[in-house]
Design a protein around this motif. Structure first.
Motif, short mmCIF file in Angstrom:
data_model
loop_
_atom_site.label_atom_id
_atom_site.label_comp_id
_atom_site.label_asym_id
_atom_site.label_seq_id
_atom_site.Cartn_x
_atom_site.Cartn_y
_atom_site.Cartn_z
N HIS A 146 29.94 44.94 115.34
CA HIS A 146 28.58 45.49 115.32
C HIS A 146 28.19 45.99 116.71
O HIS A 146 27.67 47.10 116.86
CB HIS A 146 27.61 44.40 114.84
CG HIS A 146 26.20 44.82 114.87
ND1 HIS A 146 25.36 44.47 115.90
CD2 HIS A 146 25.49 45.59 114.03
CE1 HIS A 146 24.18 45.02 115.67
NE2 HIS A 146 24.23 45.68 114.54
N ASP A 147 28.48 45.17 117.74
CA ASP A 147 28.05 45.54 119.08
C ASP A 147 28.83 46.71 119.66
O ASP A 147 28.32 47.45 120.50
CB ASP A 147 28.19 44.33 120.02
CG ASP A 147 27.01 43.39 119.84
OD1 ASP A 147 25.99 43.85 119.31
OD2 ASP A 147 27.11 42.22 120.23
N ILE A 148 30.08 46.85 119.21
CA ILE A 148 30.90 47.94 119.76
C ILE A 148 30.43 49.28 119.21
O ILE A 148 30.48 50.29 119.91
CB ILE A 148 32.39 47.71 119.39
CG1 ILE A 148 32.97 46.66 120.33
CG2 ILE A 148 33.17 48.98 119.50
CD1 ILE A 148 34.39 46.32 120.00
N ALA A 183 29.97 49.12 130.00
CA ALA A 183 29.45 48.03 129.16
C ALA A 183 30.52 47.55 128.18
O ALA A 183 30.69 46.35 127.96
CB ALA A 183 28.22 48.50 128.41
N LEU A 184 31.26 48.51 127.61
CA LEU A 184 32.32 48.12 126.68
C LEU A 184 33.42 47.33 127.39
O LEU A 184 33.92 46.34 126.87
CB LEU A 184 32.94 49.37 126.04
CG LEU A 184 32.27 49.88 124.78
CD1 LEU A 184 33.05 51.06 124.23
CD2 LEU A 184 32.20 48.78 123.73
N ALA A 185 33.77 47.81 128.59
CA ALA A 185 34.82 47.12 129.35
C ALA A 185 34.38 45.69 129.66
O ALA A 185 35.17 44.74 129.57
CB ALA A 185 35.12 47.88 130.64
N GLU A 186 33.07 45.53 130.00
CA GLU A 186 32.54 44.18 130.27
C GLU A 186 32.64 43.29 129.05
O GLU A 186 33.01 42.13 129.12
CB GLU A 186 31.07 44.27 130.71
CG GLU A 186 30.92 44.47 132.20
CD GLU A 186 29.51 44.88 132.57
OE1 GLU A 186 28.57 44.62 131.78
OE2 GLU A 186 29.34 45.48 133.65
N LEU A 187 32.30 43.89 127.89
CA LEU A 187 32.37 43.11 126.64
C LEU A 187 33.79 42.61 126.42
O LEU A 187 34.01 41.43 126.14
CB LEU A 187 31.92 43.98 125.46
CG LEU A 187 32.17 43.39 124.08
CD1 LEU A 187 31.34 42.13 123.87
CD2 LEU A 187 31.83 44.40 122.98
N PHE A 188 34.77 43.52 126.59
CA PHE A 188 36.15 43.10 126.34
C PHE A 188 36.61 42.06 127.35
O PHE A 188 37.31 41.12 126.98
CB PHE A 188 37.09 44.31 126.32
CG PHE A 188 37.01 45.01 125.00
CD1 PHE A 188 37.50 44.41 123.85
CD2 PHE A 188 36.40 46.24 124.88
CE1 PHE A 188 37.39 45.03 122.62
CE2 PHE A 188 36.29 46.87 123.65
CZ PHE A 188 36.79 46.26 122.51
N LEU A 204 37.87 38.38 126.33
CA LEU A 204 39.19 37.87 126.74
C LEU A 204 39.03 36.53 127.45
O LEU A 204 39.80 35.59 127.21
CB LEU A 204 39.88 38.87 127.66
CG LEU A 204 40.54 40.05 126.96
CD1 LEU A 204 41.14 41.00 127.97
CD2 LEU A 204 41.63 39.54 126.01
N ASP A 205 38.02 36.45 128.33
CA ASP A 205 37.77 35.19 129.05
C ASP A 205 37.47 34.07 128.06
O ASP A 205 38.03 32.98 128.16
CB ASP A 205 36.59 35.33 130.00
CG ASP A 205 36.96 36.18 131.19
OD1 ASP A 205 38.16 36.38 131.38
OD2 ASP A 205 36.05 36.63 131.89
#
Ligand code: ADP
Length: 359
Positions: free
Chosen positions: A141-143, A183-188, A192-193
Protein backbone atom coordinates in the motif's frame (compact mmCIF):
# COMPACT_ATOMS: atom_id res chain seq x y z
CA UNK A 1 -10.53 -27.94 6.19
CA UNK A 2 -8.48 -26.60 9.01
CA UNK A 3 -11.53 -25.80 11.08
CA UNK A 4 -12.97 -29.28 10.57
CA UNK A 5 -9.62 -30.77 11.62
CA UNK A 6 -9.43 -28.74 14.82
CA UNK A 7 -13.11 -29.43 15.66
CA UNK A 8 -12.47 -33.15 15.27
CA UNK A 9 -9.39 -32.89 17.42
CA UNK A 10 -11.37 -31.05 20.10
CA UNK A 11 -14.04 -33.77 20.14
CA UNK A 12 -11.37 -36.48 20.41
CA UNK A 13 -9.60 -34.69 23.23
CA UNK A 14 -12.91 -34.36 25.12
CA UNK A 15 -13.82 -38.05 24.91
CA UNK A 16 -10.34 -39.58 25.17
CA UNK A 17 -10.09 -39.38 28.99
CA UNK A 18 -13.42 -41.25 29.35
CA UNK A 19 -12.17 -43.89 26.90
CA UNK A 20 -8.89 -44.22 28.81
CA UNK A 21 -10.76 -44.66 32.13
CA UNK A 22 -13.09 -47.23 30.55
CA UNK A 23 -10.19 -49.22 29.14
CA UNK A 24 -8.29 -49.18 32.43
CA UNK A 25 -11.45 -50.16 34.34
CA UNK A 26 -12.05 -53.07 31.92
CA UNK A 27 -8.48 -54.32 32.25
CA UNK A 28 -8.62 -54.14 36.05
CA UNK A 29 -11.96 -56.04 36.08
CA UNK A 30 -10.58 -58.75 33.78
CA UNK A 31 -7.51 -59.07 35.98
CA UNK A 32 -9.62 -59.45 39.14
CA UNK A 33 -11.99 -61.99 37.58
CA UNK A 34 -9.65 -64.22 35.66
CA UNK A 35 -6.11 -63.52 36.75
CA UNK A 36 -5.04 -63.51 33.11
CA UNK A 37 -2.72 -60.64 33.80
CA UNK A 38 0.15 -62.34 31.94
CA UNK A 39 -1.86 -62.36 28.72
CA UNK A 40 -3.15 -58.84 28.97
CA UNK A 41 0.07 -57.27 30.28
CA UNK A 42 0.76 -55.86 26.82
CA UNK A 43 -2.63 -54.15 26.92
CA UNK A 44 -1.83 -52.29 30.16
CA UNK A 45 -0.16 -49.55 28.12
CA UNK A 46 -3.29 -48.87 26.06
CA UNK A 47 -5.22 -46.65 28.52
CA UNK A 48 -1.98 -44.77 29.17
CA UNK A 49 -1.53 -44.13 25.43
CA UNK A 50 -5.11 -42.88 25.11
CA UNK A 51 -4.72 -40.57 28.14
CA UNK A 52 -1.37 -39.28 26.85
CA UNK A 53 -2.79 -38.59 23.37
CA UNK A 54 -5.45 -36.39 24.93
CA UNK A 55 -2.63 -34.44 26.59
CA UNK A 56 -3.63 -35.27 30.18
CA UNK A 57 -0.44 -36.33 31.89
CA UNK A 58 -1.94 -36.32 35.39
CA UNK A 59 -4.69 -38.71 34.30
CA UNK A 60 -2.09 -40.93 32.62
CA UNK A 61 0.00 -41.23 35.80
CA UNK A 62 -3.19 -41.77 37.84
CA UNK A 63 -4.14 -44.69 35.61
CA UNK A 64 -0.58 -46.05 35.74
CA UNK A 65 -0.78 -45.95 39.55
CA UNK A 66 -4.17 -47.70 39.55
CA UNK A 67 -2.89 -50.44 37.24
CA UNK A 68 0.22 -50.95 39.37
CA UNK A 69 -1.71 -51.14 42.63
CA UNK A 70 -4.33 -53.47 41.13
CA UNK A 71 -1.81 -55.86 39.71
CA UNK A 72 -0.28 -56.44 43.17
CA UNK A 73 -3.66 -56.47 44.96
CA UNK A 74 -4.90 -59.17 42.57
CA UNK A 75 -1.70 -61.11 43.12
CA UNK A 76 -2.05 -60.88 46.92
CA UNK A 77 -5.63 -62.15 46.72
CA UNK A 78 -4.98 -65.02 44.36
CA UNK A 79 -1.73 -66.55 45.57
CA UNK A 80 -2.09 -69.60 47.84
CA UNK A 81 -1.41 -68.69 51.49
CA UNK A 82 2.17 -69.41 52.56
CA UNK A 83 3.51 -69.86 49.01
CA UNK A 84 4.88 -66.29 48.56
CA UNK A 85 8.54 -65.81 47.88
CA UNK A 86 10.40 -62.98 46.12
CA UNK A 87 11.47 -65.46 43.45
CA UNK A 88 7.99 -66.81 42.90
CA UNK A 89 7.49 -66.68 39.06
CA UNK A 90 4.06 -64.95 39.08
CA UNK A 91 5.36 -62.31 41.47
CA UNK A 92 8.40 -61.69 39.25
CA UNK A 93 6.10 -61.33 36.24
CA UNK A 94 4.04 -58.76 38.12
CA UNK A 95 7.19 -56.81 38.96
CA UNK A 96 8.25 -56.86 35.30
CA UNK A 97 4.77 -55.68 34.29
CA UNK A 98 5.02 -52.85 36.80
CA UNK A 99 8.37 -51.81 35.33
CA UNK A 100 6.88 -51.96 31.81
CA UNK A 101 3.96 -49.72 32.87
CA UNK A 102 6.36 -47.21 34.46
CA UNK A 103 8.62 -47.15 31.39
CA UNK A 104 5.59 -46.73 29.10
CA UNK A 105 4.37 -43.86 31.30
CA UNK A 106 7.79 -42.21 31.21
CA UNK A 107 8.07 -42.48 27.42
CA UNK A 108 4.56 -41.15 26.92
CA UNK A 109 5.27 -38.28 29.32
CA UNK A 110 8.32 -37.30 27.24
CA UNK A 111 6.30 -37.69 24.04
CA UNK A 112 3.53 -35.35 25.22
CA UNK A 113 6.11 -32.75 26.28
CA UNK A 114 7.70 -32.94 22.81
CA UNK A 115 4.27 -32.66 21.15
CA UNK A 116 3.45 -29.59 23.21
CA UNK A 117 6.76 -27.99 22.23
CA UNK A 118 6.06 -28.64 18.53
CA UNK A 119 2.56 -27.16 18.90
CA UNK A 120 4.00 -24.04 20.55
CA UNK A 121 6.54 -23.66 17.73
CA UNK A 122 3.80 -24.07 15.11
CA UNK A 123 1.73 -21.39 16.82
CA UNK A 124 4.78 -19.09 16.81
CA UNK A 125 5.42 -19.75 13.12
CA UNK A 126 1.82 -19.01 12.15
CA UNK A 127 1.86 -15.80 14.23
CA UNK A 128 5.07 -14.76 12.43
CA UNK A 129 3.53 -15.57 9.05
CA UNK A 130 0.48 -13.52 9.93
CA UNK A 131 2.72 -10.59 10.86
CA UNK A 132 4.67 -10.90 7.61
CA UNK A 133 1.44 -10.91 5.60
CA UNK A 134 0.26 -7.78 7.41
CA UNK A 135 3.65 -6.13 6.82
CA UNK A 136 3.54 -7.03 3.14
CA UNK A 137 0.04 -5.58 2.80
CA UNK A 138 1.17 -2.31 4.44
CA UNK A 139 4.31 -2.16 2.31
CA UNK A 140 2.42 -2.74 -0.96
CA UNK A 141 0.00 0.00 0.00
CA UNK A 142 2.73 2.45 0.99
CA UNK A 143 4.85 1.79 -2.06
CA UNK A 144 2.08 2.49 -4.52
CA UNK A 145 1.71 6.20 -3.57
CA UNK A 146 5.31 7.33 -4.27
CA UNK A 147 5.54 5.05 -7.30
CA UNK A 148 2.41 6.59 -8.82
CA UNK A 149 3.65 10.13 -8.20
CA UNK A 150 7.07 9.24 -9.64
CA UNK A 151 5.30 8.04 -12.76
CA UNK A 152 3.23 11.20 -13.04
CA UNK A 153 6.28 13.43 -12.47
CA UNK A 154 8.29 11.50 -15.09
CA UNK A 155 5.47 12.01 -17.60
CA UNK A 156 5.34 15.75 -16.81
CA UNK A 157 9.10 16.05 -17.28
CA UNK A 158 8.85 14.27 -20.60
CA UNK A 159 5.95 16.53 -21.68
CA UNK A 160 7.95 19.63 -20.70
CA UNK A 161 11.02 18.40 -22.52
CA UNK A 162 8.93 17.72 -25.65
CA UNK A 163 7.55 21.27 -25.59
CA UNK A 164 11.13 22.49 -25.11
CA UNK A 165 9.96 24.72 -22.25
CA UNK A 166 12.32 23.04 -19.86
CA UNK A 167 13.86 25.50 -17.36
CA UNK A 168 12.76 25.75 -13.75
CA UNK A 169 9.81 23.39 -14.05
CA UNK A 170 12.02 20.45 -14.93
CA UNK A 171 14.35 21.21 -12.02
CA UNK A 172 11.40 21.37 -9.61
CA UNK A 173 9.87 18.15 -10.96
CA UNK A 174 13.23 16.38 -10.86
CA UNK A 175 13.61 17.39 -7.20
CA UNK A 176 10.19 15.89 -6.44
CA UNK A 177 11.18 12.73 -8.27
CA UNK A 178 14.36 12.56 -6.21
CA UNK A 179 12.45 13.04 -2.92
CA UNK A 180 10.05 10.22 -3.79
CA UNK A 181 12.89 7.92 -4.80
CA UNK A 182 14.73 8.72 -1.55
CA UNK A 183 11.61 7.98 0.50
CA UNK A 184 11.28 4.60 -1.19
CA UNK A 185 14.95 3.83 -0.61
CA UNK A 186 14.46 4.71 3.09
CA UNK A 187 11.47 2.40 3.30
CA UNK A 188 13.44 -0.50 1.86
CA UNK A 189 16.43 0.10 4.08
CA UNK A 190 14.13 0.23 7.17
CA UNK A 191 12.41 -2.97 6.08
CA UNK A 192 15.74 -4.72 5.55
CA UNK A 193 16.87 -3.59 9.01
CA UNK A 194 13.64 -4.85 10.58
CA UNK A 195 13.89 -8.24 8.95
CA UNK A 196 17.57 -8.70 9.78
CA UNK A 197 16.97 -7.80 13.45
CA UNK A 198 14.02 -10.23 13.51
CA UNK A 199 16.08 -13.02 11.97
CA UNK A 200 18.52 -12.69 14.89
CA UNK A 201 21.55 -12.22 12.63
CA UNK A 202 22.45 -8.71 13.82
CA UNK A 203 25.57 -8.85 16.02
CA UNK A 204 26.17 -6.63 19.04
CA UNK A 205 29.54 -4.88 18.95
CA UNK A 206 29.98 -3.67 22.50
CA UNK A 207 32.41 -1.00 23.63
CA UNK A 208 32.56 1.24 26.69
CA UNK A 209 31.98 4.93 25.95
CA UNK A 210 30.72 8.13 27.61
CA UNK A 211 27.05 8.77 26.92
CA UNK A 212 27.29 12.57 26.96
CA UNK A 213 29.62 12.47 23.94
CA UNK A 214 27.16 10.38 21.97
CA UNK A 215 24.25 12.68 22.83
CA UNK A 216 26.26 15.78 21.88
CA UNK A 217 27.35 14.25 18.57
CA UNK A 218 23.80 13.33 17.56
CA UNK A 219 22.48 16.77 18.54
CA UNK A 220 25.24 18.46 16.50
CA UNK A 221 24.12 16.55 13.38
CA UNK A 222 20.51 17.67 13.83
CA UNK A 223 21.24 21.27 14.92
CA UNK A 224 20.60 22.73 11.41
CA UNK A 225 17.11 21.18 11.39
CA UNK A 226 16.38 22.63 14.83
CA UNK A 227 17.55 26.09 13.68
CA UNK A 228 15.33 25.84 10.62
CA UNK A 229 12.31 25.47 12.92
CA UNK A 230 13.67 27.91 15.56
CA UNK A 231 13.75 25.16 18.19
CA UNK A 232 16.27 24.91 21.03
CA UNK A 233 18.20 21.62 20.95
CA UNK A 234 19.92 21.02 24.30
CA UNK A 235 22.04 18.35 25.97
CA UNK A 236 21.88 17.84 29.71
CA UNK A 237 24.38 15.08 30.42
CA UNK A 238 27.05 14.69 33.14
CA UNK A 239 30.46 13.62 31.84
CA UNK A 240 30.89 10.58 34.08
CA UNK A 241 28.02 8.42 32.75
CA UNK A 242 29.58 5.56 30.80
CA UNK A 243 27.90 2.55 29.27
CA UNK A 244 28.97 -0.74 27.70
CA UNK A 245 26.87 -1.37 24.62
CA UNK A 246 26.78 -1.16 20.81
CA UNK A 247 27.56 2.50 20.14
CA UNK A 248 26.34 2.55 16.54
CA UNK A 249 22.99 0.99 17.39
CA UNK A 250 22.45 3.29 20.38
CA UNK A 251 23.37 6.31 18.21
CA UNK A 252 20.76 5.23 15.70
CA UNK A 253 18.08 5.00 18.41
CA UNK A 254 18.98 8.45 19.80
CA UNK A 255 19.03 9.98 16.28
CA UNK A 256 15.61 8.51 15.57
CA UNK A 257 14.14 9.88 18.80
CA UNK A 258 15.69 13.30 18.21
CA UNK A 259 14.42 13.54 14.63
CA UNK A 260 10.93 12.49 15.74
CA UNK A 261 11.06 15.15 18.46
CA UNK A 262 12.06 17.75 15.84
CA UNK A 263 9.34 16.54 13.49
CA UNK A 264 6.53 16.70 16.05
CA UNK A 265 7.51 19.95 17.82
CA UNK A 266 6.58 23.36 16.45
CA UNK A 267 7.82 25.61 19.25
CA UNK A 268 9.97 25.35 22.35
CA UNK A 269 12.83 22.94 22.91
CA UNK A 270 14.16 19.41 22.70
CA UNK A 271 16.42 18.10 25.43
CA UNK A 272 18.59 14.98 25.35
CA UNK A 273 19.71 13.90 28.82
CA UNK A 274 21.20 10.88 30.56
CA UNK A 275 21.87 9.63 34.07
CA UNK A 276 23.08 6.58 35.92
CA UNK A 277 20.35 4.76 37.82
CA UNK A 278 21.73 1.85 39.88
CA UNK A 279 23.05 -0.81 37.49
CA UNK A 280 21.33 0.88 34.55
CA UNK A 281 21.65 4.05 32.52
CA UNK A 282 18.71 6.13 31.44
CA UNK A 283 18.57 8.28 28.31
CA UNK A 284 15.72 10.76 27.86
CA UNK A 285 14.69 12.67 24.78
CA UNK A 286 12.11 15.24 25.81
CA UNK A 287 10.23 17.66 23.56
CA UNK A 288 7.60 20.37 23.93
CA UNK A 289 5.63 19.13 20.90
CA UNK A 290 2.19 17.76 20.09
CA UNK A 291 2.33 14.92 22.64
CA UNK A 292 0.73 11.47 22.42
CA UNK A 293 -2.59 10.41 23.97
CA UNK A 294 -2.41 7.42 26.41
CA UNK A 295 -4.20 5.04 23.99
CA UNK A 296 -1.42 5.48 21.41
CA UNK A 297 1.63 5.22 23.70
CA UNK A 298 2.17 1.49 23.05
CA UNK A 299 0.78 1.46 19.51
CA UNK A 300 3.42 3.84 18.14
CA UNK A 301 6.09 1.15 18.69
CA UNK A 302 4.34 -1.18 16.21
CA UNK A 303 5.32 -1.26 12.53
CA UNK A 304 3.59 1.22 10.20
CA UNK A 305 1.87 3.13 12.99
CA UNK A 306 1.48 6.82 12.31
CA UNK A 307 -0.93 8.85 14.33
CA UNK A 308 -3.57 10.92 12.57
CA UNK A 309 -2.38 14.38 11.67
CA UNK A 310 1.14 13.68 12.92
CA UNK A 311 3.90 15.49 11.09
CA UNK A 312 1.40 17.32 8.92
CA UNK A 313 2.86 19.27 6.08
CA UNK A 314 6.08 17.29 5.86
CA UNK A 315 7.25 13.83 4.90
CA UNK A 316 5.88 11.91 7.85
CA UNK A 317 8.06 8.80 7.46
CA UNK A 318 6.86 5.23 7.27
CA UNK A 319 5.96 4.51 10.85
CA UNK A 320 8.90 2.12 11.16
CA UNK A 321 11.35 4.23 13.16
CA UNK A 322 10.09 3.44 16.66
CA UNK A 323 9.52 -0.24 15.79
CA UNK A 324 13.22 -0.44 14.84
CA UNK A 325 14.20 1.52 17.98
CA UNK A 326 12.33 -0.90 20.25
CA UNK A 327 13.97 -3.92 18.61
CA UNK A 328 17.46 -2.39 18.78
CA UNK A 329 17.01 -1.45 22.44
CA UNK A 330 15.75 -4.98 23.23
CA UNK A 331 18.79 -6.39 21.42
CA UNK A 332 20.96 -4.30 23.76
CA UNK A 333 19.08 -5.72 26.74
CA UNK A 334 17.08 -2.59 27.52
CA UNK A 335 13.61 -1.07 27.31
CA UNK A 336 12.05 1.98 25.69
CA UNK A 337 8.87 3.75 26.68
CA UNK A 338 7.20 7.11 26.38
CA UNK A 339 5.66 9.52 28.84
CA UNK A 340 3.58 12.30 27.39
CA UNK A 341 1.13 15.09 28.00
CA UNK A 342 -0.95 15.73 24.88
CA UNK A 343 -0.44 19.26 23.65
CA UNK A 344 2.56 19.82 25.97
CA UNK A 345 5.17 17.32 24.86
CA UNK A 346 6.61 13.83 25.06
CA UNK A 347 9.60 12.19 26.73
CA UNK A 348 11.04 8.97 25.32
CA UNK A 349 13.00 7.01 27.93
CA UNK A 350 15.58 4.36 27.04
CA UNK A 351 16.89 2.19 29.91
CA UNK A 352 19.97 0.04 29.34
CA UNK A 353 22.14 -2.09 31.60
CA UNK A 354 25.26 0.00 32.22
CA UNK A 355 27.48 -3.05 31.65
CA UNK A 356 30.22 -4.49 33.88
CA UNK A 357 33.23 -2.38 32.95
CA UNK A 358 31.35 0.91 32.77
CA UNK A 359 32.57 2.88 35.81
P1 ADP B 1 7.65 7.87 11.58
O1 ADP B 1 8.83 7.54 10.75
O2 ADP B 1 6.38 7.90 10.82
O3 ADP B 1 7.85 9.06 12.46
P2 ADP B 1 7.92 6.36 14.00
O4 ADP B 1 7.80 4.90 14.25
O5 ADP B 1 9.22 7.01 14.30
O6 ADP B 1 7.46 6.61 12.52
O7 ADP B 1 6.78 7.09 14.85
C1 ADP B 1 5.48 6.58 14.79
C2 ADP B 1 4.48 7.66 15.17
O8 ADP B 1 4.62 7.98 16.56
C3 ADP B 1 4.69 8.96 14.46
O9 ADP B 1 4.05 8.96 13.19
C4 ADP B 1 4.03 9.94 15.40
O10 ADP B 1 2.63 9.93 15.20
C5 ADP B 1 4.30 9.34 16.77
N1 ADP B 1 5.47 10.01 17.41
C6 ADP B 1 6.76 9.58 17.42
N2 ADP B 1 7.54 10.43 18.09
C7 ADP B 1 6.75 11.42 18.54
C8 ADP B 1 6.97 12.63 19.32
N3 ADP B 1 8.20 12.96 19.78
N4 ADP B 1 5.90 13.41 19.59
C9 ADP B 1 4.67 13.07 19.14
N5 ADP B 1 4.39 11.97 18.40
C10 ADP B 1 5.41 11.15 18.10
Amino acid sequence: MLKLGSARKRRWVTYAPALALLLAGGLIAIDFDTWIELDIAALFGLPLVVAALSGRRLLMWGLAGALLVTTFVVYAQQIAPGSFSLREPFFLNRVLDAVAVLVTGGLLHALTLAMEQIERQNAQISAQNERKTRLLASVSHDISTPLTSMNVIAQLIRGNADRQSAGTDVARLAAMLEANARALAELFSDLLDLSSIDSGTVPLRETVFPLDELLREECRVLEPLAQEKSLRLEVDAPAQVRVRTDRIKLARVVRNLLSNALKFTEAGSITASCRRSGAAVEIRVADTGVGIVPADRERIFLEFTQLNGAGAGERAGWGLGLAICRRLVALMGGTIEVESEPGRGSTFIVRLPAGSSAR
